[in-house]
Design an enzyme around this catalytic site. Structure first.
Site, PDB file in Angstrom:
ATOM      1  N   HIS A   1       0.845  -1.189   0.000  1.00  0.00           N
ATOM      2  CA  HIS A   1       0.000   0.000   0.000  1.00  0.00           C
ATOM      3  C   HIS A   1       0.885   1.246   0.000  1.00  0.00           C
ATOM      4  O   HIS A   1       2.063   1.192   0.374  1.00  0.00           O
ATOM      5  CB  HIS A   1      -0.941  -0.024   1.202  1.00  0.00           C
ATOM      6  CG  HIS A   1      -2.069  -1.007   1.036  1.00  0.00           C
ATOM      7  ND1 HIS A   1      -3.109  -1.119   1.915  1.00  0.00           N
ATOM      8  CD2 HIS A   1      -2.304  -1.924   0.060  1.00  0.00           C
ATOM      9  CE1 HIS A   1      -3.957  -2.067   1.502  1.00  0.00           C
ATOM     10  NE2 HIS A   1      -3.477  -2.560   0.379  1.00  0.00           N
TER      11      HIS A   1
ATOM     12  N   GLU B   1       1.130   4.009   1.730  1.00  0.00           N
ATOM     13  CA  GLU B   1       1.772   4.521   2.941  1.00  0.00           C
ATOM     14  C   GLU B   1       2.909   3.607   3.394  1.00  0.00           C
ATOM     15  O   GLU B   1       3.907   4.059   3.931  1.00  0.00           O
ATOM     16  CB  GLU B   1       0.756   4.736   4.073  1.00  0.00           C
ATOM     17  CG  GLU B   1      -0.121   3.556   4.440  1.00  0.00           C
ATOM     18  CD  GLU B   1      -1.392   3.501   3.604  1.00  0.00           C
ATOM     19  OE1 GLU B   1      -1.271   3.466   2.367  1.00  0.00           O
ATOM     20  OE2 GLU B   1      -2.488   3.459   4.199  1.00  0.00           O
TER      21      GLU B   1
ATOM     22  N   ALA C   1     -13.456  -4.046 -44.300  1.00  0.00           N
ATOM     23  CA  ALA C   1     -14.767  -4.535 -44.747  1.00  0.00           C
ATOM     24  C   ALA C   1     -14.758  -6.047 -44.985  1.00  0.00           C
ATOM     25  O   ALA C   1     -15.776  -6.721 -44.794  1.00  0.00           O
ATOM     26  CB  ALA C   1     -15.172  -3.796 -46.021  1.00  0.00           C
TER      27      ALA C   1
ATOM     28  N   THR D   1     -16.247 -11.937 -32.358  1.00  0.00           N
ATOM     29  CA  THR D   1     -14.780 -11.871 -32.353  1.00  0.00           C
ATOM     30  C   THR D   1     -14.184 -13.278 -32.341  1.00  0.00           C
ATOM     31  O   THR D   1     -13.192 -13.549 -33.018  1.00  0.00           O
ATOM     32  CB  THR D   1     -14.301 -11.053 -31.129  1.00  0.00           C
ATOM     33  OG1 THR D   1     -14.802  -9.724 -31.277  1.00  0.00           O
ATOM     34  CG2 THR D   1     -12.798 -11.024 -31.018  1.00  0.00           C
TER      35      THR D   1
ATOM     36  N   ASP E   1     -11.844 -13.980 -35.404  1.00  0.00           N
ATOM     37  CA  ASP E   1     -10.390 -13.900 -35.152  1.00  0.00           C
ATOM     38  C   ASP E   1      -9.811 -15.122 -34.449  1.00  0.00           C
ATOM     39  O   ASP E   1      -8.589 -15.276 -34.399  1.00  0.00           O
ATOM     40  CB  ASP E   1     -10.073 -12.678 -34.270  1.00  0.00           C
ATOM     41  CG  ASP E   1     -10.463 -11.368 -34.925  1.00  0.00           C
ATOM     42  OD1 ASP E   1     -10.689 -11.374 -36.152  1.00  0.00           O
ATOM     43  OD2 ASP E   1     -10.548 -10.350 -34.212  1.00  0.00           O
TER      44      ASP E   1
ATOM     45  N   GLU F   1     -12.654  -6.738 -24.496  1.00  0.00           N
ATOM     46  CA  GLU F   1     -11.817  -6.605 -25.689  1.00  0.00           C
ATOM     47  C   GLU F   1     -12.648  -6.540 -26.969  1.00  0.00           C
ATOM     48  O   GLU F   1     -12.102  -6.631 -28.062  1.00  0.00           O
ATOM     49  CB  GLU F   1     -10.822  -7.770 -25.775  1.00  0.00           C
ATOM     50  CG  GLU F   1      -9.562  -7.472 -25.013  1.00  0.00           C
ATOM     51  CD  GLU F   1      -8.307  -8.091 -25.643  1.00  0.00           C
ATOM     52  OE1 GLU F   1      -7.309  -8.133 -24.935  1.00  0.00           O
ATOM     53  OE2 GLU F   1      -8.328  -8.525 -26.802  1.00  0.00           O
TER      54      GLU F   1
ATOM     55  N   THR G   1     -19.859  -4.853 -31.071  1.00  0.00           N
ATOM     56  CA  THR G   1     -21.225  -5.082 -30.559  1.00  0.00           C
ATOM     57  C   THR G   1     -21.200  -5.207 -29.039  1.00  0.00           C
ATOM     58  O   THR G   1     -21.993  -4.574 -28.324  1.00  0.00           O
ATOM     59  CB  THR G   1     -21.826  -6.375 -31.183  1.00  0.00           C
ATOM     60  OG1 THR G   1     -21.680  -6.296 -32.603  1.00  0.00           O
ATOM     61  CG2 THR G   1     -23.280  -6.529 -30.827  1.00  0.00           C
TER      62      THR G   1
HETATM   63  N1  LIG Z   1      -9.895  -3.596 -33.207  1.00  0.00           N
HETATM   64  C1  LIG Z   1     -10.389  -4.071 -32.096  1.00  0.00           C
HETATM   65  O1  LIG Z   1     -10.130  -3.552 -31.009  1.00  0.00           O
HETATM   66  C2  LIG Z   1     -11.258  -5.288 -32.165  1.00  0.00           C
HETATM   67  C3  LIG Z   1     -11.488  -6.027 -31.005  1.00  0.00           C
HETATM   68  C4  LIG Z   1     -12.327  -7.132 -31.096  1.00  0.00           C
HETATM   69  C5  LIG Z   1     -12.911  -7.452 -32.317  1.00  0.00           C
HETATM   70  N2  LIG Z   1     -12.627  -6.722 -33.420  1.00  0.00           N
HETATM   71  C6  LIG Z   1     -13.253  -7.054 -34.711  1.00  0.00           C
HETATM   72  O2  LIG Z   1     -14.645  -6.924 -34.586  1.00  0.00           O
HETATM   73  C7  LIG Z   1     -15.257  -7.791 -35.534  1.00  0.00           C
HETATM   74  C8  LIG Z   1     -16.380  -8.563 -34.875  1.00  0.00           C
HETATM   75  O3  LIG Z   1     -17.384  -7.653 -34.493  1.00  0.00           O
HETATM   76  P1  LIG Z   1     -18.653  -8.102 -33.701  1.00  0.00           P
HETATM   77  O4  LIG Z   1     -19.403  -6.870 -33.308  1.00  0.00           O
HETATM   78  O5  LIG Z   1     -19.358  -9.154 -34.443  1.00  0.00           O
HETATM   79  O6  LIG Z   1     -17.968  -8.796 -32.449  1.00  0.00           O
HETATM   80  P2  LIG Z   1     -18.420  -9.093 -30.993  1.00  0.00           P
HETATM   81  O7  LIG Z   1     -18.947  -7.900 -30.307  1.00  0.00           O
HETATM   82  O8  LIG Z   1     -17.287  -9.800 -30.382  1.00  0.00           O
HETATM   83  O9  LIG Z   1     -19.575 -10.177 -31.153  1.00  0.00           O
HETATM   84  C9  LIG Z   1     -20.874  -9.808 -31.507  1.00  0.00           C
HETATM   85  C10 LIG Z   1     -21.796 -10.986 -31.277  1.00  0.00           C
HETATM   86  O10 LIG Z   1     -21.864 -11.257 -29.881  1.00  0.00           O
HETATM   87  C11 LIG Z   1     -23.199 -11.572 -29.526  1.00  0.00           C
HETATM   88  N3  LIG Z   1     -23.609 -10.551 -28.578  1.00  0.00           N
HETATM   89  C12 LIG Z   1     -23.101 -10.493 -27.322  1.00  0.00           C
HETATM   90  N4  LIG Z   1     -23.639  -9.458 -26.667  1.00  0.00           N
HETATM   91  C13 LIG Z   1     -24.486  -8.851 -27.513  1.00  0.00           C
HETATM   92  C14 LIG Z   1     -25.342  -7.723 -27.405  1.00  0.00           C
HETATM   93  N5  LIG Z   1     -25.449  -7.014 -26.268  1.00  0.00           N
HETATM   94  N6  LIG Z   1     -26.067  -7.350 -28.459  1.00  0.00           N
HETATM   95  C15 LIG Z   1     -25.998  -8.051 -29.597  1.00  0.00           C
HETATM   96  N7  LIG Z   1     -25.213  -9.129 -29.756  1.00  0.00           N
HETATM   97  C16 LIG Z   1     -24.459  -9.534 -28.731  1.00  0.00           C
HETATM   98  C17 LIG Z   1     -23.986 -11.627 -30.808  1.00  0.00           C
HETATM   99  O11 LIG Z   1     -23.847 -12.936 -31.304  1.00  0.00           O
HETATM  100  P3  LIG Z   1     -24.823 -14.166 -30.962  1.00  0.00           P
HETATM  101  O12 LIG Z   1     -25.731 -14.310 -32.119  1.00  0.00           O
HETATM  102  O13 LIG Z   1     -23.873 -15.322 -30.840  1.00  0.00           O
HETATM  103  O14 LIG Z   1     -25.524 -13.898 -29.690  1.00  0.00           O
HETATM  104  C18 LIG Z   1     -23.199 -10.705 -31.708  1.00  0.00           C
HETATM  105  O15 LIG Z   1     -23.364 -10.987 -33.073  1.00  0.00           O
HETATM  106  C19 LIG Z   1     -14.183  -8.701 -36.055  1.00  0.00           C
HETATM  107  O16 LIG Z   1     -13.830  -8.293 -37.343  1.00  0.00           O
HETATM  108  C20 LIG Z   1     -13.048  -8.473 -35.108  1.00  0.00           C
HETATM  109  O17 LIG Z   1     -11.806  -8.638 -35.731  1.00  0.00           O
HETATM  110  C21 LIG Z   1     -11.828  -5.659 -33.364  1.00  0.00           C
END
Ligand SMILES: NC(=O)c1ccc[n+]([C@@H]2O[C@H](COP(=O)([O-])OP(=O)(O)OC[C@H]3O[C@@H](n4cnc5c(N)ncnc54)[C@H](OP(=O)(O)O)[C@@H]3O)[C@@H](O)[C@H]2O)c1
Length: 358
Positions: A60, A62, A184, A216, A220, A286, A290
């Site tokens: 801590h 202190e 994209a 994700t 990935d 991370e 979404t």
């Molecule tokens: N650059 C960065 O920092 C970074 C980090 C991570 C990912 N990425 C990129 O992001 C892309 C993926 O994006 P993403 O948005 O699909 O990823 P995501 O957020 O990891 O996953 C989205 C999926 O999670 C589920 N989900 C969980 N909570 C949700 C909510 N509150 N509302 C709706 N759906 C929810 C849904 O799938 P279900 O149908 O299974 O429920 C949704 O399709 C990839 O290309 C990845 O490489 C980039």
């Protein structure tokens, strides 16, 4: 020649002393524990020692300051009874991963203690009463001076998380200049450079769990381990947590560790309910966009590390999408966070922006 960083520094009163303790606190990292800083002064205001809390399991603030006070620097050695200990947070009186600070203070011989903010862990946690009962002069600094020194605001989000019984939530976002987290066609490795990735792995190594969405995992296939520069696993590994309803493939890389968790819900609160048995701890979101947007929209992100890479992807998903916000007055306004090496730093060709949530 002495290497003591505050040689020749004096403080004029409580506000200056606390401001210096706050500056110490800000050298620490945010997470499961609050930021705390401490200094020790002589009766003429000379700064004799300083310390800050470096994160869970470490000394801590202190205790670190007392170690400096008792250390080999002869130019700062005085009778402890003439010294004052200034702390941004009331000293603790409980044994957690470290011993009670009250014991260390009593053993030091320092008789005057001034603190800014009462220990939020309840009547058993606070050590002021314990120190007073041992005859020490212990006082909480005047609220105006505490505010002007910035000590009241130091752990605002941490306190909020703690009061809600949930972990401190850090978010990670790596994006291009045009705010995109992937191209994209879905390619996203690597938007940022090696220095940013090293930083991201250090953040991973201090959290209890890393949360990503099924999107994700399917795009990935991340391992979600904390690794050093050579790619070796660091000693402390977070638990990977997948949020979403789709199945996690049997061969997914994150299933290769000791444990992992799949929460088949879109509701961040349901994820939290599964993570908060016992110590609320510290979690990292991370992404992807979404999941990050869902946590941001729910007000559940406490700090954000935004890695800004110098490239334009032109199209592809953006890091945050909150369609419920439609007008400027409703915008989420974050503030730059000076903790941990300052709010803005350069990581190779990238810029790291460190934000605190409103
Ligand atoms: N650059 C960065 O920092 C970074 C980090 C991570 C990912 N990425 C990129 O992001 C892309 C993926 O994006 P993403 O948005 O699909 O990823 P995501 O957020 O990891 O996953 C989205 C999926 O999670 C589920 N989900 C969980 N909570 C949700 C909510 N509150 N509302 C709706 N759906 C929810 C849904 O799938 P279900 O149908 O299974 O429920 C949704 O399709 C990839 O290309 C990845 O490489 C980039």
């Amino acid at each position: 020649m002495s290497a003591f960083e505050f040689d020749g520094t004096t403080v004029a009163g409580p506000e200056e002393a606390l401001a210096l303790a706050v500056a110490q606190a800000l050298r620490g990292i945010r997470g499961a524990n609050p930021l705390v800083g401490a200094i020790i002064t002589a009766s003429d205001g000379r700064v004799l020692a300083s310390g800050y809390h470096r994160g869970r399991g470490t000394a801590h603030a202190e205790v670190e300051a007392l170690a400096g006070f008792n250390g080999p620097n002869e130019s700062t050695r005085i009778n402890p009874a003439d010294a004052t200990l200034w702390i941004t947070l009331e000293p603790c009186d409980h044994t957690g991963t470290t011993g009670p600070c009250t014991e260390a203070i009593l053993a030091s011989g320092i008789r005057r203690v001034r603190y800014a903010v009462a220990d939020p862990t309840g009547p058993d946690g606070g050590g002021a009463a314990r120190l007073r009962s041992a005859g020490l002069d212990v006082q909480q600094v005047d609220a105006g001076q505490v505010r002007r020194a910035g000590a009241d605001d130091l752990n605002r989000r941490w306190t909020l998380a703690r009061d809600s019984g949930r972990p401190f939530v850090t978010a990670h976002l790596a994006q291009s200049l045009d705010g995109r987290v992937a191209a994209a066609d879905g390619t996203s490795q690597w938007i940022t450079g090696p220095e940013s990735r090293r930083h991201a792995h250090r953040v991973r190594s201090r959290v209890d769990a890393i949360i990503v969405g099924t999107g994700t995992v399917l795009a990935d296939d991340p391992r979600l381990t904390a690794r050093d520069e050579d790619g070796h696993d660091l000693p402390l590994q977070p638990v990977p947590v997948v949020q979403g309803r789709r199945a996690v493939p049997a061969g997914a890389a994150l299933r290769g560790g000791a444990s992992w968790l799949h929460v088949e819900s879109h509701d961040p609160q349901v994820v939290l309910d599964q993570l908060t048995a016992g110590d609320p701890g510290h979690v990292l979101i991370e992404g992807g966009p979404t999941v990050l947007s869902a946590w941001m929209g729910a007000g559940l992100v406490d700090e954000l590390f935004l890695y800004q890479a110098p490239l334009v992807l032109g199209s592809g998903p953006t890091g945050l999408d909150l369609p419920q916000l439609t007008t400027l007055p409703h915008a989420l306004r974050l503030t730059l966070d000076a903790a941990e090496n300052g709010a803005i730093s350069r990581l190779g060709d990238d810029v790291l922006l460190h934000y605190a949530a409103p």
